[in-house]
Structures are given as C-alpha cells and as structure tokens.
Scaffold this motif. Structure first.
Motif, PDB file in Angstrom:
ATOM      1  N   THR A 160      34.538  31.745  35.972  1.00 46.02           N
ATOM      2  CA  THR A 160      34.356  31.193  37.315  1.00 46.02           C
ATOM      3  C   THR A 160      35.483  31.535  38.280  1.00 46.02           C
ATOM      4  OG1 THR A 160      35.361  29.100  36.611  1.00 46.02           O
ATOM      5  CG2 THR A 160      32.949  29.261  36.492  1.00 46.02           C
ATOM      6  N   TYR A 161      36.637  31.952  37.764  1.00 52.24           N
ATOM      7  CA  TYR A 161      37.776  32.276  38.624  1.00 52.24           C
ATOM      8  C   TYR A 161      37.808  33.754  39.006  1.00 52.24           C
ATOM      9  CZ  TYR A 161      39.361  33.679  33.998  1.00 52.24           C
ATOM     10  OH  TYR A 161      39.429  34.247  32.752  1.00 52.24           O
ATOM     11  N   CYS A 162      36.921  34.564  38.436  1.00 52.70           N
ATOM     12  CA  CYS A 162      37.081  36.024  38.464  1.00 52.70           C
ATOM     13  C   CYS A 162      36.053  36.705  39.363  1.00 52.70           C
ATOM     14  CB  CYS A 162      36.977  36.562  37.030  1.00 52.70           C
ATOM     15  SG  CYS A 162      37.257  38.339  36.919  1.00 52.70           S
ATOM     16  N   ALA A 163      36.543  37.642  40.174  1.00 52.77           N
ATOM     17  CA  ALA A 163      35.670  38.383  41.095  1.00 52.77           C
ATOM     18  C   ALA A 163      35.206  39.717  40.527  1.00 52.77           C
ATOM     19  CB  ALA A 163      36.417  38.626  42.409  1.00 52.77           C
ATOM     20  N   ILE A 164      35.661  40.064  39.321  1.00 54.23           N
ATOM     21  CA  ILE A 164      35.368  41.395  38.778  1.00 54.23           C
ATOM     22  C   ILE A 164      33.866  41.705  38.692  1.00 54.23           C
ATOM     23  CG2 ILE A 164      35.546  42.834  36.697  1.00 54.23           C
ATOM     24  CD1 ILE A 164      38.065  42.791  38.412  1.00 54.23           C
ATOM     25  N   PRO A 165      33.011  40.787  38.195  1.00 54.68           N
ATOM     26  CA  PRO A 165      31.579  41.141  38.125  1.00 54.68           C
ATOM     27  C   PRO A 165      30.985  41.511  39.478  1.00 54.68           C
ATOM     28  CG  PRO A 165      32.023  39.233  36.751  1.00 54.68           C
ATOM     29  CD  PRO A 165      33.284  39.486  37.542  1.00 54.68           C
ATOM     30  N   MET A 166      31.399  40.833  40.550  1.00 55.10           N
ATOM     31  CA  MET A 166      30.847  41.165  41.869  1.00 55.10           C
ATOM     32  C   MET A 166      31.432  42.471  42.401  1.00 55.10           C
ATOM     33  SD  MET A 166      32.637  38.490  44.558  1.00 55.10           S
ATOM     34  CE  MET A 166      32.653  37.059  43.501  1.00 55.10           C
TER      35      MET A 166
END
Length: 442
Positions: A160-166
């Motif tokens: 939930t803290y991570c922007a990598i997938p987007m």
C-alpha cells in the motif's frame, strides 16, 4: 552528423539495466556514447521516482543539466525512467529544461526521439508500459567483472505504500532461455559475479509456468563456466520456499547472502501494508534460513512511521532488529506517496518522529554490524578485488557479504604482490573500521 550522447542513470540497479539497453540501442543507431554529459550533444536522464528523496535527486540533475544547455554546452535533454512515467502529464510543464519526456514503454524509440530533440522538436511519448523491452543488447556500465541480470519487470505485490506497480506495470518474467543466454554472454565477456534482480525475484516464473521458477533458474545459472558468484536480491519473504532455500544452500556458486526486505514485523502494520506475517512468522523463517544455510548473511530493510504506527509497534520493530541481528540493514522513514492507498490512511506520523525512529534503529544497527565485523577477526575471507585506496594506502574489495553499491567493503594490504582488479584473493581479517573489515592478503 555524428551526434554524441551521454546518459545519467539514477535510482536502482533495475533502472541501470534499462540505461544499459538504451545505450546499446543508441550506439547501434550510430550515436557516439560519452561518459561526461558536458561532452555530449544530448543527455538522457534515466530518472527514479520511487520516493521523495529519489524524485528530488532526479529533478536536481535535470536542473543542473539545464544550466549546461543554457550555456550552449549541450543541445537537448531527454528524460525517461520512473519519474517521467509517473508524472507524464506534468513533468515538461514543471521543468522547462526538458526537450523530450518519454515513458518506459518508449525506450525502443530512443534514437528517433533524441534526433527529433536535437532538431528542436519537443516530444512527449508515453506508450503502454508493457512496451518496455525485456530483451535486447546492453552496454555494460558496471565494472567488467560484475553485472546485474534483470529477470523480470514490474510488480504485482501491491504494497500500500509503494508506487512501483503504477509506474512499472504488472509483473512480467523473461523466458529462462533468454536469461541463460545473456548470462553466458556476460561470462564470456569476463563477468565473474552476477547479481540477479527484479522487483520481486522470488515471483519469477509464476506468470510463465504457474509456479515459482527461480530455484530452477539458479540451478541453470550455476552451470555456466566463468561465473564464480551468483547473488540473489529483492526476495519476498512469503515466496522464499524450501526449494529456493535448499538451492541457495547447496549450490557453491550462489553466495550465502539473502536480501529480504521485510519492511516491518508487527502483524497489524504488515496487514495495512498489504503484506503478510508477523514477528513470530518472520522469526521462524529467519531461523530456518540460518539453520539451513550456515554463515548466511541476511540483508533487510525496514520502514518506520508507517501511518498509525504506535510507540509500542515501533519498539517491537526495534527489538526484532536487535534480536535478529541482521548483518546488513537499511531503515527508512515512511514516504507518503501520492496515489498510493497508504497516503490516504488516517493517523499519518509526524515527519520528525518518523525520522527519529529510523535513526534509532540505524544507531542500534551500527553496534550489530560492529559485532559482526569483530566475529570475522582471525578468519580468512574470499574477496573480489575492486580497487586501490590511495588515501588509506591499501586495496579494497567485496566479500560474499557485500552486495555492490549498497554494502561496505573489505580493506586489505598486500605486502608481497599487487592483486589484479577483478580477481579473487583470500584476506585474513585482523581488525575493522567503521564496520568495514580490515586485513592482509594471504
């Protein structure tokens, strides 16, 4: 005209591999590659956009290059990588120095985009992320004896803290035969150490075979002549299977070093992070690893100040780190990243408190690392020679316990002979300084 191109690659090793592929594409199209951006006609900035500090580093680099452009030293600035992908509708509006901004899916088009930029034509090109090539040639930017081997792209973990997938898209594994072929080429070119990387190496192969395939891939890599060290980075704790642990334990070429970013140990915090387990589960896993792999070096990372983290939950994390005695540990204050679920969570922790908590764990870690270095005194350690320190008047290199660029090194003297850079030597550890072992070549 024979244009000169330079590249500045920021952020992680995965981004560095992308940059190496960009360089190969440009050279194949007739561009001359230069190491010094000030000697280039066009400069590509391969940006990182993971957390605030990384974003700021990318922005600062673009602004500095903008000064060279205004002086007439360089003609065009092209921005690619994670920051460009993440802020594709804003980046050229905010940073007027940029001549072209492209998403990761446009990397194969880099030569045409650079040419257009040099002709004064502004460009914004953002194809689908899946257009990022997984295969292709590379111009190695690491020292000749060590290289990164990227086995997959993207991430499906959705922490939930991570922007990598987007930013990077869904997890996509490379075909094993392509990976093996690339590793063989690297070995033929003199690479002795391969560092296996992906956003989550332990997920490798699930999308291709319906089950984890990393252990099998590693067994195949171990058959390649010339490779001496194979290091596995970015393992997800849930997918560290018995098969994978046994493979690391049994294969001599795989260094006994596991990079296992745990982020926290409190079950409630991990659940809010969309991760699994708790202190008891993680302790059991770490004990199993240490039992099956004698002298294993464990690296991890923690996040302090995640939304809602109480004093008690932080103290649990600090005690966990103290009990587990990770030989390598990084701890970072939580970065509130827009468009991530955690950014909207209530009870955001004060910046000063977040940082203070991270500092406490890292101060504690200094003592643990000193204890580890002290335990090495009197032992012989295999070291990959990396250079000579003129100030310290001794050589330095890395042991199996030291991942390139993120860990420390071993300093050593050579009374009788000068070792070759990129060779392996044995060093008897006699002391340590600033948590780096010191010794003498034997």
């Amino acid at each position: 005209m024979n244009y000169k191109v330079g590249i500045v690659s920021l952020g992680c090793a995965k981004n560095q591999v992308d940059a190496e592929m960009l360089l190969f594409t440009l050279k194949n199209k007739g561009f001359t590659i230069v190491n010094d951006p000030a000697q280039a006609d066009a400069v590509i900035v391969n940006t990182c956009g993971f957390i605030d500090s990384a974003k700021q580093e990318s922005i600062d680099e673009i602004i500095e290059l903008g000064k060279l452009k205004r002086e007439g030293t360089i003609k065009a600035i092209i921005v690619t990588g994670c920051l460009a992908e993440r802020y594709q509708n804003e980046i050229t509006k905010q940073l007027y120095e940029i001549d072209a901004a492209i998403g990761i899916g446009a990397n194969e088009q880099i030569a045409d985009i650079v040419l257009e930029a040099l002709k004064g034509k502004k460009a914004e090109v953002f194809p689908d992320k899946v257009c990022l090539p997984l295969e292709g040639g590379r111009i190695q930017s690491t020292p000749s004896y060590t290289a990164y081997l990227k086995i997959a792209e993207g991430c499906d973990n959705r922490c939930t803290y991570c922007a990598i997938p987007m930013i990077r898209g869904r997890f996509r594994s490379r075909k094993p035969e392509n990976i093996i072929e690339e590793a063989k080429t690297l070995a033929k070119n003199g690479v002795k150490e391969i560092n296996v990387i992906a956003q989550d190496t332990t997920r490798y192969g699930e999308d291709l075979f319906g089950e984890p395939y990393l252990a099998k891939l590693l067994r195949q890599l171990c058959q390649i002549d010339g490779l001496e060290w194979i290091r596995v980075l970015y393992c997800y704790p849930d997918r560290l299977t018995d098969e994978l642990i046994d493979t690391i334990a049994e294969e001599d070429k795989i260094v006994k070093y596991i990079d296992l970013p745990l982020q926290h140990c409190n079950g409630e915090i991990l659940k809010r992070m969309n991760r699994h387990g708790d202190r008891e589960v993680l302790t059991e896993l770490l004990n199993k690893i240490r039992t099956k792999i004698p002298n294993v070096v464990l690296r991890s990372t923690f996040i302090t100040g995640f939304p809602g983290e109480t004093d008690e939950q932080f103290e649990e994390l600090a005690q966990f780190a103290k009990d587990m005695k990770f030989q390598r540990l990084g701890c970072f204050a939580y970065s509130q990243e827009e468009d991530t679920p955690a950014a909207l969570m209530p009870n955001q922790v004060d910046e000063e408190i977040k940082q203070k908590r991270a500092d406490i764990i890292m101060e504690q870690q200094q003592n643990i690392m000193a204890e580890y270095c002290e335990s090495l005194i009197g032992s012989d350690v295999k070291v990959l020679v990396e250079g000579y320190d003129k100030l310290a008047e001794c050589y330095f290199g890395r042991s199996y316990a030291d991942s390139p660029e993120v860990d420390g090194c071993v300093f050593f003297t050579c009374p009788d002979e000068k070792p070759e850079i990129g060779s392996f030597v044995n060093v008897k550890i006699t002391d340590y300084t600033c948590c780096d072992p010191v010794g003498e070549m034997v």
